[in-house]
Scaffold this active site. Structure first.
Site, PDB file in Angstrom:
ATOM      1  CG  HIS A 140     -29.242   8.455 -43.414  1.00 11.41           C
ATOM      2  ND1 HIS A 140     -28.268   7.841 -43.358  1.00 11.41           N
ATOM      3  CD2 HIS A 140     -29.937   7.846 -42.212  1.00 11.41           C
ATOM      4  CE1 HIS A 140     -28.064   6.983 -42.457  1.00 11.41           C
ATOM      5  NE2 HIS A 140     -29.069   7.054 -41.783  1.00 11.41           N
TER       6      HIS A 140
ATOM      7  CB  CYS B 173     -33.949   2.361 -35.414  1.00  9.70           C
ATOM      8  SG  CYS B 173     -34.398   3.836 -34.515  1.00  9.70           S
TER       9      CYS B 173
ATOM     10  CG  ASN C  16     -29.566   2.588 -42.842  1.00  6.27           C
ATOM     11  OD1 ASN C  16     -29.194   3.916 -42.733  1.00  6.27           O
ATOM     12  ND2 ASN C  16     -28.777   2.029 -41.942  1.00  6.27           N
TER      13      ASN C  16
END
Lengths: 315, 315
Positions: free
Chosen positions: B214, B247, B256
């Site tokens: 991730h 974030c 992402n």
């Protein structure tokens, strides 16, 4: 030590700033000579030592490079390595009269692009490399001759490019007298597997001599491709501050791989660059102010390096 | 074939769309259930089969996930694999009552982040994995238990993270009953060397079972890190359409790694994704219209895939 090894040491990674050349090719608002000087000074203060400062082209058609003599004088004063494009015999004539450190010839990987871009076949482009190298030998032995292979990973005109043909062209350029060959993903077609495979072949071909990788971030693969290049023997990478350098063949796309982000990549991979990211940020501010119409890219400029972690890996 | 191998086959690359979860966590304008439904439908039409659709959290504090039951119904109708975050016992209770395919627990790589984010020590987070896995075994044996290790490559609170501790945590999660473990570069600190090294260790630890990577693109390394993960055994990659998912620890940073660009990367590397980029573009248009306050990222959306070259490598 040869002049080539002094400029591009085989045991470390060198980043070439091409924004003052590739980044100005399609620029809407051209920076003044004073702004370009401040940019070059500030980026040198950040630790950058290798620059493409322009192209030897008719000033009336390419005003962005009309001040190349001034830029070379700034480079000489700062003690940095300067390179410029010599796309024909007249350009080479002009370059040989200057103190430039490196003359960059361009060879297309495909016949179609060679005709469209240079109006000569690939073989004639290799002949130009031979001509430039011979004159360099006779008149200016200190200068480096660089042969950049455009469209080496895919061509906007002819599509797929056979890696065998790229390697054959690279070999022909070296045989013609080029000191160093670069492979360019001019339109940002390729991915890291292809870059890694071709760099591994280049490393074998060059047998200890450095080669250059020139990447465009058109499809977001720029940093991954740079990582693959470093993993497979490339030690000289072209990049531009803020990713300046739009591609005429991919409207709306980003330009060169972003200099600041390549610095971060190389450092995390354990290749010390000697380049200070805060200094690059200041140089970027100068370039942004001087080129208000341009889009500047890159993640480091937004996020900065981590303040609380060792992101520079041990070499 | 085990249920895990049916959902995440070891012999191919699976991309997990996390935009409907991670992408909504900090969103300014929340998309309606109808828009989320259209997004999920269109992205499924493009070939995507794995989604995080939300988080089991109190609807009054997290209105973006209040419609998780509706999203699960949409997922069931479309026949796709659905996952949701179960961050505490109450969330696990709720998830077990639904038809969700995968319950995602989060464990922090550092004590400091575990306390700040979950208000419990790491050991207690591993205990939650054990609790969820035990209840799954008893009540819903078809569901997958996923343990995601946040800050696995660097922590915005405690800085450097010891890879040995990450591997030990991953081992503890598997021992506690997790079917699959994910490693998250939550704040985008890391580079491809570090990702490759940790993935190689994960591949040995998991011994044939898949693991998840991730990535956040905070510092532009997302695609390079994904390439390194694929090079080192990772076969499941999280991404979000347009890179949605800012974030909280890196203001102004991208979120992402961009789904569209990861598709391009994987295809150039010879991993067929079964995903159609034009379809993703249409899904992106739906998401952009539904979330006017968000910045969508990514290069493929700007430049498109090359029209005249084989960018999908032979597998």
């Amino acid at each position: 030590m040869s002049r080539l090894a002094a400029i591009y040491p085989a045991d470390r990674v060198t980043l070439r700033e091409v924004g003052l050349r590739d980044g100005l090719q399609l620029a809407k608002a051209l920076p003044s000579t004073a702004a370009k000087t401040a940019w070059l000074e500030r980026e040198t203060g950040a630790g950058v030592r290798h620059y493409e400062v322009g192209s030897f082209l008719p000033a009336e058609r390419f005003p962005q490079f009309a001040d190349i003599a001034e830029m070379l004088a700034v480079g000489a004063r700062l003690g940095v390595h300067t390179a410029g494009l010599t796309l024909n015999e007249r350009g080479a004539d002009a370059a040989l009269q200057t103190g430039i450190g490196e003359m960059v010839c361009v060879v297309s990987a495909t016949e179609e692009h060679s005709q469209a871009n240079m109006r000569r076949p690939r073989a004639a482009a290799v002949d130009l490399v031979r001509h430039v190298a011979a004159r360099r030998d006779a008149e200016a032995p200190g200068k480096i001759v660089n042969a950049g292979i455009a469209m080496a990973f895919g061509c906007s005109i002819s599509g797929d490019v056979d890696p065998d043909q790229v390697i054959a062209l690279a070999e022909a350029c070296l045989e013609a007298g080029a000191d160093i060959v670069g492979l360019a993903d001019t339109v940002g077609y390729t991915g890291p597997r292809q870059v890694g495979a071709l760099c591994a072949r280049m490393e074998r071909l060059c047998a200890g001599r450095p080669f250059i990788i020139h990447l465009h971030d058109t499809r977001g693969m720029g940093i991954a491709n740079a990582a693959a290049a470093l993993d497979n023997g490339a030690r000289v990478i072209d990049a531009s501050l803020g990713g300046l350098g739009g591609c005429p063949f991919a409207p709306g796309a980003t330009g060169n791989v972003v200099f600041e982000d390549v610095v971060y990549l190389a450092e995390t991979m354990g290749y010390p660059t000697g380049i200070d990211l805060d200094g690059l940020k200041q140089a970027r501010a100068i370039a942004e102010e001087a080129m208000p119409g341009e889009q500047f890219h890159g993640a480091l400029a937004r996020a900065g390096a981590p303040a609380n972690a060792r992101w520079r890996a041990m070499a």
